[in-house]
Scaffold this active site. Structure first.
Site, PDB file in Angstrom:
ATOM      1  N   GLY A 230       0.851  -1.295   0.018  1.00  0.00           N
ATOM      2  CA  GLY A 230      -0.030  -0.027   0.046  1.00  0.00           C
ATOM      3  C   GLY A 230       0.919   1.358  -0.089  1.00  0.00           C
ATOM      4  N   GLY A 458       0.938  -5.215   4.879  1.00  0.00           N
ATOM      5  CA  GLY A 458       2.345  -5.828   4.761  1.00  0.00           C
ATOM      6  C   GLY A 458       2.891  -5.899   6.106  1.00  0.00           C
ATOM      7  N   ARG A 617       6.772  -0.225  22.440  1.00  0.00           N
ATOM      8  CA  ARG A 617       7.163  -1.611  22.501  1.00  0.00           C
ATOM      9  C   ARG A 617       6.919  -2.186  21.290  1.00  0.00           C
ATOM     10  NH1 ARG A 617       2.413  -4.488  25.273  1.00  0.00           N
ATOM     11  NH2 ARG A 617       3.025  -6.741  25.578  1.00  0.00           N
ATOM     12  N   LYS A 622       9.890  -9.840  14.312  1.00  0.00           N
ATOM     13  CA  LYS A 622      10.273 -10.260  12.968  1.00  0.00           C
ATOM     14  C   LYS A 622       9.487  -9.593  11.805  1.00  0.00           C
ATOM     15  CE  LYS A 622      10.853 -14.705  10.144  1.00  0.00           C
ATOM     16  NZ  LYS A 622      10.464 -16.089  10.384  1.00  0.00           N
ATOM     17  N   GLN A 627       9.272  -4.420   8.238  1.00  0.00           N
ATOM     18  CA  GLN A 627       8.842  -2.988   8.083  1.00  0.00           C
ATOM     19  C   GLN A 627       9.970  -1.963   7.887  1.00  0.00           C
ATOM     20  OE1 GLN A 627       5.866  -2.425   7.397  1.00  0.00           O
ATOM     21  NE2 GLN A 627       5.310  -0.857   8.896  1.00  0.00           N
ATOM     22  N   LYS A 690       4.274   2.769  20.054  1.00  0.00           N
ATOM     23  CA  LYS A 690       4.259   4.343  19.495  1.00  0.00           C
ATOM     24  C   LYS A 690       3.881   4.118  17.889  1.00  0.00           C
ATOM     25  CE  LYS A 690       7.911   6.018  21.187  1.00  0.00           C
ATOM     26  NZ  LYS A 690       8.952   7.430  21.678  1.00  0.00           N
ATOM     27  N   GLU A 694       5.850   4.329   9.759  1.00  0.00           N
ATOM     28  CA  GLU A 694       6.477   5.318   9.122  1.00  0.00           C
ATOM     29  C   GLU A 694       8.097   5.954   9.521  1.00  0.00           C
ATOM     30  OE1 GLU A 694       4.033   6.162   6.933  1.00  0.00           O
ATOM     31  OE2 GLU A 694       2.574   5.073   8.061  1.00  0.00           O
TER      32      GLU A 694
END
Ligand code: MOS
Length: 727
Positions: A230, A458, A617, A622, A627, A690, A694
């Site tokens: 996305g 994803g 946290r 994995k 990410q 948090k 991004e």
């Protein structure tokens, strides 16, 4: 005691379905009697349609209908303030008039019994235009009134600053280019509409379709269990979603519409191009006194898209004086949208490049310069940080990356014909949270089904939610199934802005906590239970078994509990409603890059990268790595490869394909490593998260740009950094 699921490095729970082809993406869904639609895009960049000749298309075998403004019904197009429309009421209104607002705008759609007939038919539709020259160039075009921010007197402070720098940076338009193209299948059953769509927000698409067609939300169901990437491109319903639904209603059959790779460039959004002028002032020791940001970004003529490009400049570093002006420039283009690290990534590229320039100017180590300007509170509003460990990110990163081996002087390290450089940059992204719900059903076998209307483009939502639920219910992950991607499930916010884990994860936690407490109350209140009379606070659940915390032998399983009363299941609905926080909530990171630049060819190769993150946290380590590495790969693209190029004569995108629009491939991606600072942030969310997706992208491009400067001594203030620019 069973091992905690949260924090365990699980593989994707839906991974097997994906690699065996059983995962159904939007266009894969089997729909009986489906026919196919193909969009006809405008071949002029601005003007009016003066005529449409559909006779040749209609004569083609298999073609059922050609729909355009000449025969399309008027649609309701109600305002939809709850969608990700830049402005709730305005959007591209498909087939409602003869105006052409950008090159590639849908001007007609051909519906046929096969995809081939639809596409061939579309090529036979003759559209005549009264064309005007479009305005597509950000440079020089008139802008909207700015959004502004100021503290102190930045202009005065600039004048009296001991050190002054003034730079203009430019960033190219980037397209999301996810693997899965956007696609929609629409089916009407009477007045009820069901849509299988590629989207990061089934709830948003549901609301948009209800608004466009003037029907109740409950009459629209949007289904999207799998999303093939996305990066923000699925955060709103694009015109083709409306077109598919409109076409289905017009032909009285289910309609499938798949955008081609080329059509994605004008049919969906993108990260807008920017021109960003930054002036900064500091003392001779590198203490910042002022920054002045003059920001211009492209938007469309029919919507004013804005993103969070001002935030970082207000809070990343300490300084008394800031002035910002953010102007969007309406152009004859389709509307941009959020793309990975939206706003923050662009602002941080500029700020972190400028900090590197200042460090070089003053002969201060870049990390030391950042340390000297680290604020003790959020200076945009005077609130304390919930957690801010940027300095630690830098320190850990410097140690792990071997920053002490970096010779300070640019262009001083060589490896044969290659100039070697190391660069770093900070990253920041605001922690977003929004109201979310989730439900859980625990059946008589002691297995749980957890559902929320969220997505997994994803990042691993399927897996991480399973982990949270398993621990809260005291089950193993094998005994939990998490389902998502259906607007009939409990509502959740858009799957973007790194808010899914904090928001939906907290709702899942709440739902499962409630169900666990419900089960415990039943047990301790039941004279036939071994737990009868035990204080509920002393009962724990693990491995599917309720037991006395200090006497694990005393207890019973969920199955036994339900079987005794012949209960088919227990169920609960959980929610998360973010409270107004008196803290400043952000995730932080520091990215380090080493590059090699061929000084004869201008070729840049990234050799290795490291990211260190303060994201609260980590639920699923994995997938967090997946990410983080993906964020770095995206940053390599933005820094060195990706740019959507428009021919300003006619507004056509000239590289609307994956041969000419370059994205990083494996050969471009070196050794990447991610480290997460151990910790949690209970102010940010009940589960201590948090948000990660991004911030791992923000800071990558400037780290690479700074490394290129360190390698070559050349400061390129434009992204992507091309070989041509370095020659
Ligand atoms: Mo991301 S731009 O929040 O999908």
């Amino acid at each position: 005691m069973s091992r905690q699921a949260v924090g365990a490095p699980l593989s994707r729970v839906e991974g097997r379905r994906k690699v065996t082809g059983r995962a159904k993406y939007a266009a894969d869904h089997p729909t009986g009697g489906v026919v196919h639609a193909f969009v006809v895009g405008s071949t002029v960049g601005r003007g009016r349609i003066t005529g449409i000749d559909a006779r040749a298309a209609l004569a083609l075998s298999g073609v059922l209908k050609v729909i355009s403004h000449l025969n399309a019904p008027k649609l309701a197009y109600r305002p939809n303030p709850s969608s990700n429309n830049p402005e709730g009421g305005r959007r591209l209104r498909v087939f409602q008039d003869d105006k052409v607002l950008f090159h590639g705008q849908p001007v007609a759609v051909v519906v046929a019994t096969t995809p081939e007939a639809a596409q061939h038919g579309a090529s036979l539709v003759e559209v005549r235009y009264d064309a005007e020259k479009p305005s597509t160039n950000l440079t020089g075009a008139p802008a909207h009134d700015p959004e502004t921010y100021a503290r102190g007197d930045a202009d005065q402070a600039m004048q009296s600053a001991a050190v002054r720098l003034e730079m203009t940076y430019r960033t190219a338009r980037n397209h999301h280019n996810a693997a899965e193209p956007h696609a929609t299948i629409a089916r009407w059953d009477g007045d009820r509409l069901t849509v299988w769509d590629k989207t990061q927000w089934v709830v948003g698409t549901q609301r948009e379709l209800a608004a466009v067609f003037g029907i109740k939300r409950d009459a629209v169901r949007v289904i999207s269990p799998f999303v093939g990437g996305g990066f923000g491109g699925g955060l709103r319903a694009w015109p083709h979603v409306t077109i598919a639904a409109l076409a289905a209603r017009e032909v009285g059959r289910p309609v499938k519409l798949v955008l081609t790779r080329k059509q994605l460039y004008s049919g969906t959004g993108y990260r807008p191009a920017y021109e960003y002028r930054l002036r900064l002032g500091s003392d001779r020791r590198g203490r910042l006194t002022a920054m002045v940001h003059d920001i211009k970004a492209e938007t469309s003529s029919y919507e004013d898209f804005q993103e969070s490009v001002l935030t970082a400049g207000q809070m990343l570093y300490s300084m008394p004086h800031v002035r910002q002006a953010y102007r969007t420039v309406p152009l004859d283009v389709n509307t941009p949208l959020y793309m990975r690290g939206p706003g923050h990534a662009t602002a941080v590229y500029v700020i972190e490049s400028a900090m590197d320039e200042l460090a070089h100017e003053l002969g201060i180590d870049p990390i030391e310069l950042r340390r000297r300007n680290d604020p003790s509170e959020d200076e945009s509003n005077g609130t304390p940080f919930s957690t801010r460990r940027l300095r630690e990110c830098c320190t850990v990163g410097a140690r792990e990356f071997g920053w002490d081996r970096r010779a300070p002087e640019p262009r001083s390290t060589r490896d044969g014909d290659w100039l070697i450089g190391m660069g770093m940059a900070a990253g920041v992204h605001r922690t977003l949270r929004n109201a979310a719900q989730a439900r859980v059903l625990l059946d008589a076998r002691g297995t749980a089904l957890v559902e929320a209307a969220t997505s997994d483009m994803g990042p691993g939502t399927y897996t991480s939610m399973t982990q949270v639920a398993a621990d809260a219910l005291g089950l193993t992950v094998r005994d939990v199934e998490f389902r998502l991607g259906d607007s009939a499930m409990p509502p959740t916010p858009a799957h973007g802005g790194s808010q899914t884990m904090a928001s939906v994860g907290s709702a899942v936690q709440d739902a499962c906590d409630k169900l666990r407490r419900q089960a415990i109350e039943l047990a301790v209140g039941d004279a036939r239970s071994p737990l009868h009379g035990v204080d509920a606070a002393d009962v724990a659940v693990s491995g599917g078994r309720l037991h006395v915390r200090d006497d694990p032998a005393r207890g019973e399983t969920y199955q036994q509990l339900l079987a005794r009363d012949n209960r088919p299941h227990l169920r609960s609905l959980g929610s998360f409603t973010p409270a107004e926080s008196r803290f400043s909530l952000f995730a932080y990171g520091a990215t380090f890059a080493e590059v090699a630049v061929d000084h004869r060819l201008g070729l840049v190769r990234v050799r290795r990268m490291l990211g260190v993150y303060d994201a609260g946290r980590i639920i699923s380590p994995k997938l967090a790595d997946s990410q983080a590495l993906g964020g770095m790969v995206g940053g390599i693209g933005t820094a060195l490869l990706e740019q959507t190029v428009t021919d300003h004569h006619d507004g056509r995108i000239v590289n609307a394909n994956l041969a000419d629009y370059l994205v990083p491939v494996n050969a471009d991606v070196p050794d990447l490593r991610a480290i997460y600072l151990d910790g949690e942030d209970r102010e940010a969310s009940p589960i201590g998260v948090k948000g990660l997706g991004e911030v791992v992208h923000v800071g990558v491009a400037p780290a690479i740009a700074n490394a290129v400067f360190h390698a070559t001594g050349r400061r390129i203030r434009e992204l992507p950094i091309t070989a041509e620019a370095l020659l």
